[in-house]
Every structure is written in structure tokens, then in C-alpha cells.
Enzyme design. Structure first.
Site, short mmCIF file in Angstrom:
data_model
loop_
_atom_site.label_atom_id
_atom_site.label_comp_id
_atom_site.label_asym_id
_atom_site.label_seq_id
_atom_site.Cartn_x
_atom_site.Cartn_y
_atom_site.Cartn_z
N GLU A 339 35.58 42.33 39.70
CA GLU A 339 36.30 41.20 40.29
C GLU A 339 35.40 40.04 40.72
OE1 GLU A 339 39.96 43.66 42.31
OE2 GLU A 339 38.04 43.73 43.34
C1 TNX Z 1 40.33 47.03 43.56
S1 TNX Z 1 38.71 49.14 42.16
C2 TNX Z 1 39.00 46.99 43.96
C3 TNX Z 1 38.68 47.16 45.38
C4 TNX Z 1 39.90 47.28 46.24
C5 TNX Z 1 40.90 48.18 45.53
C6 TNX Z 1 42.11 48.52 46.33
C7 TNX Z 1 37.73 47.99 42.23
C8 TNX Z 1 36.62 48.09 41.35
N1 TNX Z 1 37.97 46.96 43.06
O1 TNX Z 1 37.88 46.07 45.81
O2 TNX Z 1 39.53 47.83 47.45
O3 TNX Z 1 41.28 47.54 44.34
O4 TNX Z 1 42.90 49.45 45.67
#
Ligand code: TNX
Length: 523
Positions: A339
Site C-alpha cells: 500500500e
Molecule cells: C491491509 S495486509 C493492510 C494492513 C491493515 C489490514 C487490515 C496489508 C499488507 N496491509 O495495513 O492493517 O489491511 O485488515
């Protein structure tokens, strides 16, 4: 010298075996129970019943053959037997007098199963013999033995308490080499004691890895000696505005050692180039989003990034990875990489390739979330699938190994159903049957040879303490343990439901606040 050691090992084994063959057969008339009905989780590869019984009682002793590590495993078993039954079994007593039944834990260099964690557990009427090629194999076998000990003794047989175990033979080894849970200690902080308790229960179900998500926008949770402000400033915040916290290096080592004693590898994650607000707040030269830095206690993601063009940023990363590598005996460092929504694609790819070199320079294998698959990285790097199947397939095509954490199945922070008190819903509800009934063997058309294993992540945006953590993790994480260990041909939801219901006594004895889903007829 080597032949001397061999001779000693041979003599020890010989003495132990003669103890066993001399053991008197007591006439206890124990009720026969089939080993195949034992209800083990994860389900072993092969179980053969011989329909007799072994008495575990005050006349039982534990013997270990091999290294000090094996004796540690014997002591670990003795401690767990005391916790469950109150019996205080001797480990390697000097005299065999007074012992009528024996548990022998031994290494065998000629063990025929290749897998490093394989073991054979032979239960006879007067002895239990656990054989493996490695101490890790012995440790996994000990968990099977713990599960075979009944919760209550059957003390109508003699005038002292006996715990009756079924006789037979179990041959067992895992399907996947990486069997992991992940805990984010950033969004809300968890104490060393909380993490240790989670490790204890994970090891009971034969997990061998715990991934710790140590840094994010809301906090930095691990002391880095060369960059002290990371915890002085970055460690003080968490979601919702609490005081946060961090592990000193000594505390982190304590967690690592506790895990190591349970044959669990810690994988530390330093998430970057996104999810880095706390780091940039501590050292503003790291910041690459051009915005004013403020402490962040919300839950939205994707706004932060390191400056991927500055050499000083990579010098900082070199220091951080260097310290983490020297604190961590396991082979992996996780660098996040998820992300990074405000990092330019070109910068992101350059960043990931350059960080990969840093991780490798410090002697570790890099793991990153699936977004890293599109950067120029080597075959040795591991891609951690969580959302984008194309990324996982790209990784497999490049010959890389993939860890499976599909959010719709394996995310322990999703609500179970509409009655769940805690959890998110962005990947949908994940009831206990959904978390169990899927096939990692052919998930998203990734060839099985490219699958390193499975991991169940727990992101604590909606929870603040260990009881709430347990509510989300249990019982779903137990199903993930079975998916990672047991081959498809030995998995079956109907049968698993019954075996899971039988975990109640263990979970209660560990004071685990599991979610009592109506899908299971809890005992
Ligand atoms: C996605 S899974 C994220 C996390 C959040 C999560 C909540 C991932 C690699 N990144 O930053 O905490 O969703 O479900």
C-alpha cells in the site's frame, strides 16, 4: 573424538533400550482405546491403532538420548505434563528403579523421512518412543503426545491417578515448511507477556513461525540503537491515541528466545516505503510525501512514503536492517512494501530492488507483501500474497516462493459474522468454516512447488488487549495450523468440527477467550 561421542551415544541408547525391554508388565487391565479416534489437530499423516493402552502415572519417567537440546525438550514435556495432570515426572533419572513405564525421546541419524520436522511416535504398553532426525521433529512430536494425554485421569483402575493413552504408531510430517501467524503490534501495542502466550499456543498446534509487524504509520515498536528517536518519538502513539510502547532490544531477544525454545522462528517486519509516518516523524529527512508531519492515530492507510531518491535514506535502512539482522537468528527479514499509494511506481521499484540488496548484504532472505512482485528482484526473495492474485502469479512465474495469506480466508482480523464484537469487514466475514475450507494446495493457480507455506495475519485496529486478540485468533488460527500441516486427503470439515470441539479443555486451561461460534458443538 567423534567416534568417542558416537560410542557414548550408542551406550546411552543401549542402556535406555535395555531399561525398556526390562520393564515389568503391570497388570492394570486398562480399557483399550483406538489411537485413530484421538482427535489430533493438525491431523497426522498416518495413524495405526494397536488397541491397547499405556499408563501415564507417577511410575513414568522421561528419557532423552542425544544432545542437551533433546534434554530441554524432555524437560519441556515434563513441565507440560505437570501443568495438565499435576504429575511431576523425572527426566533422565539416574536409577531406573521405581519406573514402570517410560517415555523415550531420541534422534535417529538414519531416520528415513526426509522432512526436517518429521517424527514417529510409537506407543507401546510400557513405553512411548518418539524418534526424529532433528530436535524440531522431536518438538513437533511432543505436541502430539501432549494432545494424546486425556484431560482427566481414569483413577478407577488403581488407587492412584492414571492417564490412559491409546497404543499404536503415528508417522507424521508437515505439508508446508512455513506455517505462520502474524501479529501487528503497532496499531495497538502488545506486551512481551502477551506475545509469549500467543507463541505458546501456536507451538501447541505445530506452527513454526511468528511474523511481527513492528513498524507502521501509527508507531515504531523496536529499539534501534543507532537511531534512538524512532522509539523516543515514534513509539509514543497508537490507534485511537493511546500511549503506544515499544520493545527494547533485550525484550525483543527475550521474545526470540522464547520462540526458539518452542522451535518457532521470529520474522521481524520493518514496513516501507509506505506505512512510514512514525519513522519520518522521528527523522523528517526520511519523508517523501512533501506534507507536514504529524503523529498519526487513525486507521486509513496509504498516505506516507520514504523519499526513495536519497542515499541517506538507504544508509538509515542499512543501519536498521543491520541491527534487526543481528538480533534475529531466523533466515528472514520482512520489508513490508504494501500500500505505498503515494510512492511513484518507478521510485517504488528502485526502492525495493535496492532494499533487497541491503537485506542480502546482512545475510537474510527478504520477504515482502505481494506488491513487490513487479520490482526487479531475485528468485530467492519471497512474495507474501495477501490481496492481488496477479502479483502472486507473477512471482511464481519468476520462480519465486510465495506465502499465502489470502485476506478472505486467512485474515484473523475480519469479523466472523454479524455477531462479532471486534474486527473489520473489508475482505468480508470470515466464519470458522470459511477459514478452514479452502485449498492452499492450488490456491489462485499458484503451483504447489512455489508455495512456501501459509500465514494467518492479525491486524489489531479494532482490538486493544490480549483477550480481544484471542477472540479474533481462536479458533480460526487452529484451522490454519491444520491447513499448513495436513495434506488435503486428510482434511475434512465434518471431522475437523468434532476435533475442534474437543479443544475446549485445552483452550480453557490456557484461559483463552475464544469465539464460541455456533458452527461448532463445543464440549
Ligand atoms: C491491509 S495486509 C493492510 C494492513 C491493515 C489490514 C487490515 C496489508 C499488507 N496491509 O495495513 O492493517 O489491511 O485488515
Amino acid at each position: 573424538m567423534r567416534s568417542y561421542i558416537r560410542l557414548i551415544a550408542f551406550l546411552t541408547l543401549f542402556t535406555l533400550l535395555s531399561f525398556i525391554s526390562c520393564a515389568k508388565k503391570r497388570n492394570l487391565n486398562l480399557p483399550p482405546t483406538p489411537l485413530t479416534a484421538a482427535g489430533l489437530i493438525p491431523h497426522p499423516v498416518e495413524i495405526k491403532s494397536t488397541n491397547a493402552s499405556f499408563p501415564l502415572d507417577k511410575f513414568t519417567a522421561i528419557y532423552t538420548a542425544g544432545t542437551k537440546e533433546m534434554e530441554d525438550i524432555g524437560n519441556f514435556l515434563a513441565e507440560k505434563i505437570t501443568f495438565k495432570t499435576g504429575l511431576r515426572l523425572k527426566v533422565n533419572p539416574e536409577s531406573a528403579k521405581n519406573f514402570e513405564s517410560r517415555i523415550l525421546i531420541q534422534l535417529d541419524n538414519d531416520f528415513t523421512i526426509e522432512n526436517e520436522e518429521a517424527y514417529k511416535l510409537k506407543i507401546l504398553q510400557d513405553s512411548i518412543i518418539l524418534t526424529s532426525k532433528t530436535p524440531s521433529g522431536a518438538f513437533r512430536g511432543i505436541q502430539t503426545l501432549r494432545q494424546l494425554i486425556p484431560q482427566q485421569s481414569n483413577d478407577t483402575i488403581a488407587d492412584y491417578s492414571i492417564w490412559v493413552l491409546p497404543t499404536g504408531e503415528i508417522t507424521d510430517y508437515p505439508q508446508f515448511e512455513y506455517r505462520s501467524a502474524m501479529l501487528d503490534v503497532v496499531r495497538h501495542f502488545f506486551s512481551v507477556e502477551d506475545v509469549k502466550k500467543y507463541i505458546d499456543v501456536l507451538s501447541y498446534y505445530k506452527f513454526n513461525t511468528l511474523h511481527l509487524h513492528l513498524t507502521d504509520d501509527q508507531g515504531w515498536r523496536i529499539e534501534i540503537k543507532s537511531w534512538p528517536k524512532l522509539t523516543e518519538i515514534g513509539g509514543k502513539t497508537q490507534v485511537g491515541g493511546g500511549t503506544g510502547g515499544f520493545y527494547t532490544q533485550e525484550q525483543y531477544r527475550d521474545i526470540v528466545n522464547h520462540a526458539l525454545e518452542r522451535h518457532i522462528t521470529i520474522v521481524p517486519e520493518i514496513d516501507m516505503p509506505g506505512h512510514t509516518n512514525a519513522a519520518s516523524l522521528s527523522y523528517p529527512f526520511l519523508n517523501g510525501n512533501g506534507k507536514e508531519l504529524k503523529p498519526y492515530t487513525g486507521t486509513k492507510v496509504g498516505f506516507s512514503t520514504f523519499d526513495c531518491g536519497k542515499d541517506t535514506v538507504y544508509a538509515f535502512i542499512d543501519d536498521v536492517i543491520g541491527e534487526m539482522a543481528s538480533l534475529t537468528p531466523g533466515p528472514y527479514i520482512h520489508i513490508g512494501g504494501d500500500e505505498s499509494l503515494v510512492t511513484k511506481k518507478k521510485d517504488y521499484n528502485y526502492f525495493i530492488s535496492r532494499v533487497e540488496k541491503i537485506v542480502q548484504k546482512h545475510g537474510k532472505i527478504m520477504i515482502g507483501w505481494d506488491e513487490i512482485a513487479n520490482a526487479t528482484i531475485g528468485e530467492n526473495t519471497i512474495v507474501h500474497f495477501w490481496r492481488n492474485k496477479n502479483n502472486a502469479q507473477t512471482a511464481a512465474e519468476k520462480g519465486m516462493k510465495v506465502i499465502l495469506s489470502p485476506a478472505q480466508k486467512a485474515y484473523l482480523d475480519m469479523k466472523y459474522d454479524e455477531n462479532s464484537k471486534y474486527g473489520l469487514t473489508w475482505a468480508g466475514y470470515v466464519p470458522v468454516n470459511t477459514a478452514y475450507r479452502w485449498s492452499p494446495e492450488n490456491y489462485a493457480e499458484i503451483p504447489i512447488d512455489n508455495i512456501l507455506g501459509i500465514e494467518a495475519p492479525l491486524w489489531p485496529e479494532t482490538i486493544t488487549n490480549i483477550g480481544e486478540l484471542e477472540y479474533l485468533a481462536f479458533p480460526r488460527v487452529i484451522g490454519i495450523a491444520e491447513l499448513a500441516w495436513t495434506k488435503q486427503e486428510n482434511r475434512n470439515w465434518k471431522d475437523y468440527r468434532v476435533r475442534l470441539a474437543n479443544q475446549t479443555a485445552y483452550l480453557k486451561s490456557m484461559n483463552i477467550n475464544y469465539y464460541p461460534t455456533k458452527l461448532i458443538d463445543w464440549k
